[in-house]
Motif scaffolding. Structure first.
Motif, PDB file in Angstrom:
ATOM      1  N   TRP A 182      46.329  27.773  54.643  1.00 38.76           N
ATOM      2  CA  TRP A 182      44.984  27.433  54.166  1.00 38.76           C
ATOM      3  C   TRP A 182      43.958  28.378  54.781  1.00 38.76           C
ATOM      4  CZ3 TRP A 182      40.072  25.877  55.329  1.00 38.76           C
ATOM      5  CH2 TRP A 182      39.358  25.156  54.355  1.00 38.76           C
ATOM      6  N   TRP A 183      44.068  28.599  56.075  1.00 38.13           N
ATOM      7  CA  TRP A 183      43.122  29.496  56.750  1.00 38.13           C
ATOM      8  C   TRP A 183      43.329  30.949  56.341  1.00 38.13           C
ATOM      9  CZ3 TRP A 183      38.895  27.746  58.830  1.00 38.13           C
ATOM     10  CH2 TRP A 183      38.848  26.430  59.290  1.00 38.13           C
ATOM     11  N   LEU A 184      44.562  31.311  56.018  1.00 37.65           N
ATOM     12  CA  LEU A 184      44.820  32.669  55.535  1.00 37.65           C
ATOM     13  C   LEU A 184      44.139  32.900  54.198  1.00 37.65           C
ATOM     14  CD1 LEU A 184      46.242  35.390  55.767  1.00 37.65           C
ATOM     15  CD2 LEU A 184      48.284  34.331  54.750  1.00 37.65           C
ATOM     16  N   ALA A 185      44.199  31.899  53.307  1.00 37.96           N
ATOM     17  CA  ALA A 185      43.506  32.019  52.018  1.00 37.96           C
ATOM     18  C   ALA A 185      42.011  32.165  52.230  1.00 37.96           C
ATOM     19  CB  ALA A 185      43.809  30.800  51.145  1.00 37.96           C
ATOM     20  N   LEU A 186      41.457  31.401  53.169  1.00 35.13           N
ATOM     21  CA  LEU A 186      40.025  31.512  53.463  1.00 35.13           C
ATOM     22  C   LEU A 186      39.684  32.908  53.995  1.00 35.13           C
ATOM     23  CD1 LEU A 186      37.755  28.866  55.070  1.00 35.13           C
ATOM     24  CD2 LEU A 186      37.728  31.179  55.993  1.00 35.13           C
ATOM     25  N   LEU A 187      40.513  33.417  54.910  1.00 37.95           N
ATOM     26  CA  LEU A 187      40.273  34.752  55.471  1.00 37.95           C
ATOM     27  C   LEU A 187      40.303  35.829  54.386  1.00 37.95           C
ATOM     28  CD1 LEU A 187      39.975  36.748  57.832  1.00 37.95           C
ATOM     29  CD2 LEU A 187      42.464  36.660  58.091  1.00 37.95           C
ATOM     30  N   LYS A 188      41.296  35.746  53.499  1.00 39.26           N
ATOM     31  CA  LYS A 188      41.368  36.726  52.410  1.00 39.26           C
ATOM     32  C   LYS A 188      40.190  36.576  51.453  1.00 39.26           C
ATOM     33  CE  LYS A 188      46.357  37.578  52.309  1.00 39.26           C
ATOM     34  NZ  LYS A 188      47.567  37.587  51.445  1.00 39.26           N
ATOM     35  N   GLY A 189      39.657  35.356  51.343  1.00 39.44           N
ATOM     36  CA  GLY A 189      38.455  35.150  50.538  1.00 39.44           C
ATOM     37  C   GLY A 189      37.242  35.827  51.154  1.00 39.44           C
ATOM     38  N   THR A 222      38.899  48.657  45.812  1.00 35.12           N
ATOM     39  CA  THR A 222      39.449  48.456  47.153  1.00 35.12           C
ATOM     40  C   THR A 222      39.896  47.020  47.356  1.00 35.12           C
ATOM     41  OG1 THR A 222      38.042  50.211  48.048  1.00 35.12           O
ATOM     42  CG2 THR A 222      38.914  48.600  49.608  1.00 35.12           C
ATOM     43  N   PHE A 223      39.042  46.051  46.993  1.00 31.36           N
ATOM     44  CA  PHE A 223      39.403  44.641  47.181  1.00 31.36           C
ATOM     45  C   PHE A 223      40.663  44.287  46.402  1.00 31.36           C
ATOM     46  CE2 PHE A 223      38.263  42.070  43.404  1.00 31.36           C
ATOM     47  CZ  PHE A 223      39.046  40.946  43.650  1.00 31.36           C
ATOM     48  N   PHE A 224      40.758  44.751  45.151  1.00 32.64           N
ATOM     49  CA  PHE A 224      41.895  44.377  44.312  1.00 32.64           C
ATOM     50  C   PHE A 224      43.171  45.040  44.814  1.00 32.64           C
ATOM     51  CE2 PHE A 224      44.474  44.052  40.486  1.00 32.64           C
ATOM     52  CZ  PHE A 224      44.160  42.784  40.019  1.00 32.64           C
ATOM     53  N   ALA A 225      43.075  46.286  45.239  1.00 24.95           N
ATOM     54  CA  ALA A 225      44.253  47.008  45.713  1.00 24.95           C
ATOM     55  C   ALA A 225      44.827  46.389  46.986  1.00 24.95           C
ATOM     56  CB  ALA A 225      43.905  48.472  45.963  1.00 24.95           C
ATOM     57  N   LEU A 226      43.960  45.824  47.821  1.00 23.07           N
ATOM     58  CA  LEU A 226      44.404  45.247  49.085  1.00 23.07           C
ATOM     59  C   LEU A 226      44.930  43.813  48.937  1.00 23.07           C
ATOM     60  CD1 LEU A 226      41.633  46.615  51.467  1.00 23.07           C
ATOM     61  CD2 LEU A 226      44.039  47.297  51.379  1.00 23.07           C
ATOM     62  N   GLY A 227      44.816  43.234  47.749  1.00 20.47           N
ATOM     63  CA  GLY A 227      45.388  41.925  47.508  1.00 20.47           C
ATOM     64  C   GLY A 227      44.621  40.772  48.118  1.00 20.47           C
ATOM     65  N   PHE A 228      43.315  40.931  48.272  1.00 25.22           N
ATOM     66  CA  PHE A 228      42.493  39.854  48.808  1.00 25.22           C
ATOM     67  C   PHE A 228      42.251  38.795  47.721  1.00 25.22           C
ATOM     68  CE2 PHE A 228      40.627  43.256  51.817  1.00 25.22           C
ATOM     69  CZ  PHE A 228      41.663  43.057  52.714  1.00 25.22           C
ATOM     70  N   GLU A 229      41.573  37.713  48.095  1.00 19.69           N
ATOM     71  CA  GLU A 229      41.458  36.551  47.203  1.00 19.69           C
ATOM     72  C   GLU A 229      40.028  36.379  46.683  1.00 19.69           C
ATOM     73  OE1 GLU A 229      43.812  34.719  46.094  1.00 19.69           O
ATOM     74  OE2 GLU A 229      45.507  35.027  47.427  1.00 19.69           O
ATOM     75  N   HIS A 230      39.905  36.393  45.368  1.00 17.40           N
ATOM     76  CA  HIS A 230      38.611  36.244  44.711  1.00 17.40           C
ATOM     77  C   HIS A 230      38.642  34.966  43.883  1.00 17.40           C
ATOM     78  CE1 HIS A 230      35.411  37.150  41.729  1.00 17.40           C
ATOM     79  NE2 HIS A 230      34.863  37.793  42.743  1.00 17.40           N
ATOM     80  N   SER A 231      37.723  34.055  44.149  1.00 21.92           N
ATOM     81  CA  SER A 231      37.784  32.726  43.539  1.00 21.92           C
ATOM     82  C   SER A 231      37.711  32.762  42.014  1.00 21.92           C
ATOM     83  CB  SER A 231      36.671  31.834  44.093  1.00 21.92           C
ATOM     84  OG  SER A 231      35.391  32.414  43.895  1.00 21.92           O
ATOM     85  N   ASN A 257      44.271  27.119  47.277  1.00 26.15           N
ATOM     86  CA  ASN A 257      43.629  28.379  46.905  1.00 26.15           C
ATOM     87  C   ASN A 257      42.146  28.219  46.606  1.00 26.15           C
ATOM     88  OD1 ASN A 257      42.713  30.552  44.864  1.00 26.15           O
ATOM     89  ND2 ASN A 257      44.553  31.432  45.768  1.00 26.15           N
ATOM     90  N   GLN A 258      41.807  27.478  45.562  1.00 27.93           N
ATOM     91  CA  GLN A 258      40.436  27.523  45.066  1.00 27.93           C
ATOM     92  C   GLN A 258      39.404  27.102  46.109  1.00 27.93           C
ATOM     93  OE1 GLN A 258      40.366  28.811  41.800  1.00 27.93           O
ATOM     94  NE2 GLN A 258      38.277  29.266  42.412  1.00 27.93           N
ATOM     95  N   ILE A 259      39.689  26.025  46.851  1.00 26.33           N
ATOM     96  CA  ILE A 259      38.719  25.549  47.843  1.00 26.33           C
ATOM     97  C   ILE A 259      38.591  26.508  49.021  1.00 26.33           C
ATOM     98  CG2 ILE A 259      38.234  23.725  49.528  1.00 26.33           C
ATOM     99  CD1 ILE A 259      39.307  21.714  47.432  1.00 26.33           C
ATOM    100  N   PRO A 260      39.693  26.875  49.703  1.00 21.95           N
ATOM    101  CA  PRO A 260      39.528  27.796  50.835  1.00 21.95           C
ATOM    102  C   PRO A 260      39.025  29.166  50.426  1.00 21.95           C
ATOM    103  CG  PRO A 260      41.861  27.439  50.373  1.00 21.95           C
ATOM    104  CD  PRO A 260      41.104  26.427  49.576  1.00 21.95           C
ATOM    105  N   VAL A 261      39.461  29.669  49.273  1.00 20.91           N
ATOM    106  CA  VAL A 261      39.015  30.998  48.834  1.00 20.91           C
ATOM    107  C   VAL A 261      37.524  30.983  48.504  1.00 20.91           C
ATOM    108  CG1 VAL A 261      39.221  32.709  46.985  1.00 20.91           C
ATOM    109  CG2 VAL A 261      41.272  31.795  48.076  1.00 20.91           C
ATOM    110  N   THR A 262      37.055  29.903  47.871  1.00 22.22           N
ATOM    111  CA  THR A 262      35.632  29.808  47.564  1.00 22.22           C
ATOM    112  C   THR A 262      34.807  29.769  48.848  1.00 22.22           C
ATOM    113  OG1 THR A 262      36.053  28.662  45.473  1.00 22.22           O
ATOM    114  CG2 THR A 262      33.852  28.439  46.421  1.00 22.22           C
ATOM    115  N   ILE A 263      35.241  28.993  49.823  1.00 22.84           N
ATOM    116  CA  ILE A 263      34.529  28.953  51.104  1.00 22.84           C
ATOM    117  C   ILE A 263      34.505  30.343  51.739  1.00 22.84           C
ATOM    118  CG2 ILE A 263      34.560  28.018  53.452  1.00 22.84           C
ATOM    119  CD1 ILE A 263      35.844  25.466  52.252  1.00 22.84           C
ATOM    120  N   GLY A 264      35.643  31.024  51.717  1.00 22.18           N
ATOM    121  CA  GLY A 264      35.697  32.382  52.255  1.00 22.18           C
ATOM    122  C   GLY A 264      34.790  33.332  51.496  1.00 22.18           C
TER     123      GLY A 264
END
Length: 291
Positions: A182-189, A222-231, A257-264
């Motif tokens: 959960w925290w990893l998803a937030l960090l990537k967000g 850059t963001f997409f290539a690195l595989g980060f999370e966009h809500s 996904n949706q909640i932690p990524v949005t917060i991130g």
């Protein structure tokens, strides 16, 4: 008078100075922040129907370009190929003046700090644009599923398999890690929207349309290539995977996904872009010093 000497003619006015390329094209950081604050005021004052329509179109456009990027990836091309293509959708929605929640996560806090937007305007924009983005993404995901599978008569082939794999990587892969997932998803967000909102700001650093496209392209790629999370991107990928029979529940989607990524995304956009840039460039007394 010497016959070779021409008679004096009327005095000529000096030629106007040729404006530099910089003065025509480049907008300095302090002016960019001022323009971002004005944009925040406009966004905060938009009527709800406009927020919903513009948010819907933004979500649909990001869904279209995400499906294109995943189609490229399914063809066994290098992952960077999809990342190079992905900014197309972002460019479309920015140049058309549409509404993307993740961009507002940076601009509205900046406007709040600059006193061009209110808390109520921020909340209204964030809520209605987020809902519009969600509706546009899910709407396109349903249409894409129908087109890809001929209304469910085929499996969808390698593209469907790629979407299912991407959806699972964004949900069950995190759930297997437990709380750390959960925290990893937030960090990537956070990391994703740091780059995405830099792209939003980069659209303001130039008056040229071509230059705007180039400036936005770099951080978005850059963001997409690195595989980060966009809500908002995930509002397409995960529902599309669910339509394509990926074993993902509604709860899996939102909790992992949706909640932690949005917060991130909120943290990355508001703190690392909007408020950070305002803190260093937003005060009027610093404008001359930044030159």
């Amino acid at each position: 008078m010497d016959i070779l000497e021409a008679p004096p003619g009327p005095a000529r006015a000096p030629a106007p100075p040729v404006p530099s390329v910089q003065s025509l094209d480049y907008v300095r950081p302090a002016e960019v922040v001022e323009e971002a604050a004005r944009a925040a005021a406009v966004k905060a004052a938009l009527p709800v129907p406009d927020l919903l329509i513009r948010g819907f179109l933004s979500g649909a456009f990001l869904g279209v370009v995400t499906s294109l990027a995943l189609t490229v990836k399914a063809q066994a091309l290098p992952a960077i190929a999809g990342a190079v293509i992905f900014p197309v959708g972002f460019v479309l929605l920015v140049l058309l003046g549409l509404e993307l929640a993740t961009g507002s996560f940076a601009l509205l806090p900046l406007g709040l700090a600059a006193r061009t937007a209110s808390w109520s305007g921020l909340a209204r924009n964030w809520v209605w644009v987020y809902l519009g983005n969600l509706a546009g993404c899910v709407f396109y995901a349903a249409l894409f599923y129908a087109a890809l599978t001929s209304f469910g008569h085929t499996s969808g082939g390698p593209v469907a398999a790629q979407i299912r794999a991407s959806a699972l990587a964004k949900t069950t892969a995190y759930s297997k890690l437990g709380a750390q997932g959960w925290w990893l998803a937030l960090l990537k967000g956070i990391l994703a929207n740091w780059m995405v909102t830099v792209g939003v700001i980069m659209a303001l650093v130039t008056r040229s349309t071509i230059a705007k496209i180039a400036a936005m392209w770099l951080p978005i790629m850059t963001f997409f290539a690195l595989g980060f999370e966009h809500s908002v991107v995930n509002m397409f990928i995960i529902p599309a995977g669910m339509f394509l029979k990926a074993p993902i529940s509604f709860g899996d989607w939102w909790f992992w996904n949706q909640i932690p990524v949005t917060i991130g995304n909120v943290i990355g956009g508001a703190v690392l872009t909007g408020l950070a840039l305002y803190a260093t460039f937003g005060r009027q007394e610093r404008v001359d010093a930044t030159g």
